[in-house]
Design a protein around this motif. Structure first.
Motif, PDB file in Angstrom:
ATOM      1  N   MET A 134     -31.274 -68.798 -10.855  1.00 34.52           N
ATOM      2  CA  MET A 134     -32.317 -69.071  -9.952  1.00 34.52           C
ATOM      3  C   MET A 134     -32.969 -70.214 -10.511  1.00 34.52           C
ATOM      4  O   MET A 134     -33.821 -70.952  -9.451  1.00 34.52           O
ATOM      5  CB  MET A 134     -33.341 -67.974 -10.266  1.00 34.52           C
ATOM      6  N   HIS A 135     -32.719 -71.003 -11.368  1.00 30.88           N
ATOM      7  CA  HIS A 135     -33.537 -72.107 -11.942  1.00 30.88           C
ATOM      8  C   HIS A 135     -32.415 -73.458 -11.647  1.00 30.88           C
ATOM      9  O   HIS A 135     -32.857 -74.637 -12.139  1.00 30.88           O
ATOM     10  CB  HIS A 135     -33.970 -72.254 -13.452  1.00 30.88           C
ATOM     11  N   HIS A 136     -31.348 -72.979 -11.235  1.00 25.52           N
ATOM     12  CA  HIS A 136     -30.376 -74.239 -10.964  1.00 25.52           C
ATOM     13  C   HIS A 136     -30.700 -74.886  -9.418  1.00 25.52           C
ATOM     14  O   HIS A 136     -31.274 -74.239  -8.554  1.00 25.52           O
ATOM     15  CB  HIS A 136     -28.963 -73.557 -10.831  1.00 25.52           C
ATOM     16  N   GLU A 137     -30.625 -75.927  -9.310  1.00 26.79           N
ATOM     17  CA  GLU A 137     -30.612 -76.837  -8.080  1.00 26.79           C
ATOM     18  C   GLU A 137     -29.349 -76.613  -7.388  1.00 26.79           C
ATOM     19  O   GLU A 137     -28.327 -76.406  -7.756  1.00 26.79           O
ATOM     20  CB  GLU A 137     -30.662 -78.263  -8.222  1.00 26.79           C
ATOM     21  N   PRO A 138     -29.368 -76.672  -6.000  1.00 28.76           N
ATOM     22  CA  PRO A 138     -28.312 -76.484  -5.180  1.00 28.76           C
ATOM     23  C   PRO A 138     -26.873 -77.154  -5.537  1.00 28.76           C
ATOM     24  O   PRO A 138     -25.752 -76.572  -5.514  1.00 28.76           O
ATOM     25  CB  PRO A 138     -28.490 -77.043  -3.769  1.00 28.76           C
ATOM     26  N   ASN A 139     -27.143 -78.480  -6.034  1.00 31.41           N
ATOM     27  CA  ASN A 139     -25.694 -79.255  -6.323  1.00 31.41           C
ATOM     28  C   ASN A 139     -25.256 -78.757  -7.676  1.00 31.41           C
ATOM     29  O   ASN A 139     -23.964 -79.070  -8.224  1.00 31.41           O
ATOM     30  CB  ASN A 139     -25.800 -80.763  -6.516  1.00 31.41           C
ATOM     31  N   GLN A 140     -25.924 -77.701  -8.480  1.00 36.86           N
ATOM     32  CA  GLN A 140     -25.212 -77.152  -9.516  1.00 36.86           C
ATOM     33  C   GLN A 140     -24.777 -75.682  -9.065  1.00 36.86           C
ATOM     34  O   GLN A 140     -24.341 -74.935 -10.113  1.00 36.86           O
ATOM     35  CB  GLN A 140     -26.486 -77.049 -10.636  1.00 36.86           C
ATOM     36  N   LEU A 141     -24.619 -75.510  -8.103  1.00 36.16           N
ATOM     37  CA  LEU A 141     -24.121 -74.046  -7.423  1.00 36.16           C
ATOM     38  C   LEU A 141     -22.856 -74.099  -6.596  1.00 36.16           C
ATOM     39  O   LEU A 141     -22.692 -75.201  -6.008  1.00 36.16           O
ATOM     40  CB  LEU A 141     -25.220 -73.446  -6.707  1.00 36.16           C
ATOM     41  N   SER A 142     -22.028 -73.260  -6.714  1.00 31.16           N
ATOM     42  CA  SER A 142     -20.904 -73.232  -5.771  1.00 31.16           C
ATOM     43  C   SER A 142     -21.245 -72.955  -4.242  1.00 31.16           C
ATOM     44  O   SER A 142     -22.514 -72.376  -3.859  1.00 31.16           O
ATOM     45  CB  SER A 142     -20.110 -72.054  -6.170  1.00 31.16           C
ATOM     46  N   GLY A 143     -20.468 -73.240  -3.533  1.00 30.33           N
ATOM     47  CA  GLY A 143     -20.743 -72.864  -2.021  1.00 30.33           C
ATOM     48  C   GLY A 143     -21.193 -71.419  -1.596  1.00 30.33           C
ATOM     49  O   GLY A 143     -22.225 -71.214  -1.057  1.00 30.33           O
ATOM     50  N   GLY A 144     -20.545 -70.481  -2.290  1.00 32.91           N
ATOM     51  CA  GLY A 144     -20.909 -69.147  -2.194  1.00 32.91           C
ATOM     52  C   GLY A 144     -22.123 -68.868  -2.630  1.00 32.91           C
ATOM     53  O   GLY A 144     -23.030 -68.087  -2.227  1.00 32.91           O
ATOM     54  N   GLN A 145     -22.445 -69.366  -4.129  1.00 30.93           N
ATOM     55  CA  GLN A 145     -23.681 -69.294  -4.581  1.00 30.93           C
ATOM     56  C   GLN A 145     -24.895 -69.890  -3.843  1.00 30.93           C
ATOM     57  O   GLN A 145     -25.919 -69.282  -3.369  1.00 30.93           O
ATOM     58  CB  GLN A 145     -23.844 -69.877  -6.012  1.00 30.93           C
ATOM     59  N   ARG A 146     -24.756 -70.951  -3.183  1.00 23.31           N
ATOM     60  CA  ARG A 146     -25.743 -71.657  -2.201  1.00 23.31           C
ATOM     61  C   ARG A 146     -25.790 -70.750  -1.115  1.00 23.31           C
ATOM     62  O   ARG A 146     -27.057 -70.604  -0.661  1.00 23.31           O
ATOM     63  CB  ARG A 146     -25.203 -72.973  -1.837  1.00 23.31           C
ATOM     64  N   GLN A 147     -24.982 -70.255  -0.362  1.00 21.71           N
ATOM     65  CA  GLN A 147     -25.021 -69.124   0.685  1.00 21.71           C
ATOM     66  C   GLN A 147     -25.690 -68.226   0.217  1.00 21.71           C
ATOM     67  O   GLN A 147     -26.688 -67.556   1.137  1.00 21.71           O
ATOM     68  CB  GLN A 147     -23.688 -68.976   1.228  1.00 21.71           C
ATOM     69  N   ARG A 148     -25.543 -67.361  -0.983  1.00 26.67           N
ATOM     70  CA  ARG A 148     -26.357 -66.259  -1.429  1.00 26.67           C
ATOM     71  C   ARG A 148     -27.695 -66.724  -1.626  1.00 26.67           C
ATOM     72  O   ARG A 148     -28.722 -65.862  -1.411  1.00 26.67           O
ATOM     73  CB  ARG A 148     -25.925 -65.905  -2.633  1.00 26.67           C
ATOM     74  N   VAL A 149     -28.188 -68.084  -1.797  1.00 28.95           N
ATOM     75  CA  VAL A 149     -29.480 -68.539  -2.092  1.00 28.95           C
ATOM     76  C   VAL A 149     -30.092 -68.549  -0.659  1.00 28.95           C
ATOM     77  O   VAL A 149     -31.364 -67.909  -0.595  1.00 28.95           O
ATOM     78  CB  VAL A 149     -29.840 -69.877  -2.496  1.00 28.95           C
ATOM     79  N   ALA A 150     -29.119 -68.929   0.259  1.00 28.81           N
ATOM     80  CA  ALA A 150     -29.840 -68.861   1.812  1.00 28.81           C
ATOM     81  C   ALA A 150     -29.980 -67.506   2.071  1.00 28.81           C
ATOM     82  O   ALA A 150     -31.130 -67.156   3.060  1.00 28.81           O
ATOM     83  CB  ALA A 150     -28.735 -69.643   2.608  1.00 28.81           C
ATOM     84  N   VAL A 151     -29.309 -66.552   1.832  1.00 31.84           N
ATOM     85  CA  VAL A 151     -29.372 -65.196   2.229  1.00 31.84           C
ATOM     86  C   VAL A 151     -30.707 -64.529   1.447  1.00 31.84           C
ATOM     87  O   VAL A 151     -31.600 -63.953   2.305  1.00 31.84           O
ATOM     88  CB  VAL A 151     -28.177 -64.290   1.851  1.00 31.84           C
ATOM     89  N   ALA A 152     -30.898 -65.050   0.225  1.00 34.90           N
ATOM     90  CA  ALA A 152     -31.863 -64.678  -0.413  1.00 34.90           C
ATOM     91  C   ALA A 152     -33.228 -65.042   0.290  1.00 34.90           C
ATOM     92  O   ALA A 152     -34.338 -64.042   0.511  1.00 34.90           O
ATOM     93  CB  ALA A 152     -31.837 -64.911  -1.887  1.00 34.90           C
ATOM     94  N   ARG A 153     -33.515 -66.447   0.633  1.00 34.46           N
ATOM     95  CA  ARG A 153     -34.400 -66.862   1.177  1.00 34.46           C
ATOM     96  C   ARG A 153     -34.628 -66.080   2.807  1.00 34.46           C
ATOM     97  O   ARG A 153     -35.925 -66.131   2.918  1.00 34.46           O
ATOM     98  CB  ARG A 153     -34.045 -68.421   1.676  1.00 34.46           C
ATOM     99  N   SER A 154     -33.410 -65.913   3.494  1.00 30.94           N
ATOM    100  CA  SER A 154     -33.580 -65.227   4.661  1.00 30.94           C
ATOM    101  C   SER A 154     -34.666 -63.803   4.527  1.00 30.94           C
ATOM    102  O   SER A 154     -34.988 -63.445   5.543  1.00 30.94           O
ATOM    103  CB  SER A 154     -32.493 -65.326   5.363  1.00 30.94           C
ATOM    104  N   LEU A 155     -34.298 -63.198   3.421  1.00 33.49           N
ATOM    105  CA  LEU A 155     -34.665 -61.869   3.168  1.00 33.49           C
ATOM    106  C   LEU A 155     -36.191 -61.728   2.412  1.00 33.49           C
ATOM    107  O   LEU A 155     -36.488 -60.715   2.378  1.00 33.49           O
ATOM    108  CB  LEU A 155     -33.395 -61.223   2.325  1.00 33.49           C
ATOM    109  N   VAL A 156     -36.274 -62.678   1.966  1.00 32.42           N
ATOM    110  CA  VAL A 156     -37.620 -62.710   0.861  1.00 32.42           C
ATOM    111  C   VAL A 156     -38.973 -62.255   1.682  1.00 32.42           C
ATOM    112  O   VAL A 156     -39.743 -61.512   0.981  1.00 32.42           O
ATOM    113  CB  VAL A 156     -37.845 -64.120   0.302  1.00 32.42           C
ATOM    114  N   ASN A 157     -39.027 -62.232   3.004  1.00 34.02           N
ATOM    115  CA  ASN A 157     -40.117 -61.551   3.685  1.00 34.02           C
ATOM    116  C   ASN A 157     -39.833 -60.331   4.296  1.00 34.02           C
ATOM    117  O   ASN A 157     -40.555 -59.983   5.267  1.00 34.02           O
ATOM    118  CB  ASN A 157     -40.628 -62.916   4.875  1.00 34.02           C
ATOM    119  N   ASP A 158     -38.672 -59.814   4.039  1.00 35.80           N
ATOM    120  CA  ASP A 158     -38.168 -58.324   4.421  1.00 35.80           C
ATOM    121  C   ASP A 158     -38.171 -58.398   5.912  1.00 35.80           C
ATOM    122  O   ASP A 158     -38.771 -57.425   6.765  1.00 35.80           O
ATOM    123  CB  ASP A 158     -39.088 -57.290   3.749  1.00 35.80           C
ATOM    124  N   PRO A 159     -37.202 -59.162   6.569  1.00 46.08           N
ATOM    125  CA  PRO A 159     -37.385 -59.111   7.931  1.00 46.08           C
ATOM    126  C   PRO A 159     -36.477 -58.111   8.561  1.00 46.08           C
ATOM    127  O   PRO A 159     -35.513 -57.469   7.714  1.00 46.08           O
ATOM    128  CB  PRO A 159     -36.581 -60.606   8.510  1.00 46.08           C
TER     129      PRO A 159
END
Length: 221
Positions: A134-159
């Protein structure tokens, strides 16, 4: 019925010519469905997703979201829907490069005015298996990890609805499978998942597919 459209039209004019991105598109999607919207490039599927996500408006036709006519909603209500009721996952991730994964996920919470935003963002990242990144910047993450961050961001408000535009487009086959498993898990929790894709394998993982071509629904609407 969580999503219903009637005869949506969207036309782009390029000089003297016009492109019918959507041409009388009528679809229905039930709460809790996992639906693929499939078609070749230029078929209108991304234009449809932008309208379903209240990011764009049709030139004509009707869009009902949970019974509300979206055309009748004011800007504040539309912003609230985009922030709290609909989560977005994009092929290009759309992460801010100089912010950590945690800060990227926390952003929608700050806009919604919620408290304990850091803790909620941490939980969202843990839920997608990234508690140790969670404390890594996007360029320190793999493509799959970056997509998981995007999923987490999409879910954080419980849509209740998640719109995913080519969520596996930049991923290898193994990571694509992991992403689809994650989306299937979110669907099993009762969320409506709509996946825009050109990949038949991705569409086959959905309970139902809507096939589009030349701005029209070919079948499955």
């Amino acid at each position: 019925m969580v999503i219903k459209t009637n005869n949506l039209k969207k036309i782009y004019r390029l000089g003297d010519s016009e492109v019918r991105a959507l041409d009388d598109v009528s679809i229905s999607i039930e709460q809790g469905e996992m639906v693929g919207v499939i078609g070749p490039s230029g078929s209108g599927k991304s234009t449809l997703m932008n309208i379903l996500g209240c990011l764009d408006k049709p030139d004509s036709g009707e869009y009902y979201l949970s019974g509300d006519n979206v055309a009748e909603l004011d800007k504040d209500r539309l912003a609230e829907i985009r922030n709290q009721r609909i989560g977005f996952v994009f092929q290009s991730f759309n992460l801010l490069p100089r912010m950590s994964a945690l800060d990227n996920v926390e952003l929608p919470l700050l806009y919604s005015g919620k408290r304990n935003t850091k803790q909620l963002a941490e939980k969202a990242l843990a839920d997608v298996g990234l508690a140790d990144r969670m404390h890594h910047e996007p360029n320190q993450l793999s493509g799959g990890q970056r997509q998981r961050v995007a999923v987490a961001r999409s879910l954080v408000n419980d849509p209740s609805i998640v719109l995913a535009d080519e969520p596996t487009g930049n991923l290898d086959s193994k990571t694509s499978d992991e992403m689809m498993l994650l989306l299937e898990e979110l669907n099993s929790q009762g969320r409506t998942i709509i996946i825009v894709t050109h990949d038949p394998d991705v569409a086959s993982r959905c309970a139902r597919s809507i096939h589009m071509i030349d701005g029209k629904v070919a079948n499955g609407g």
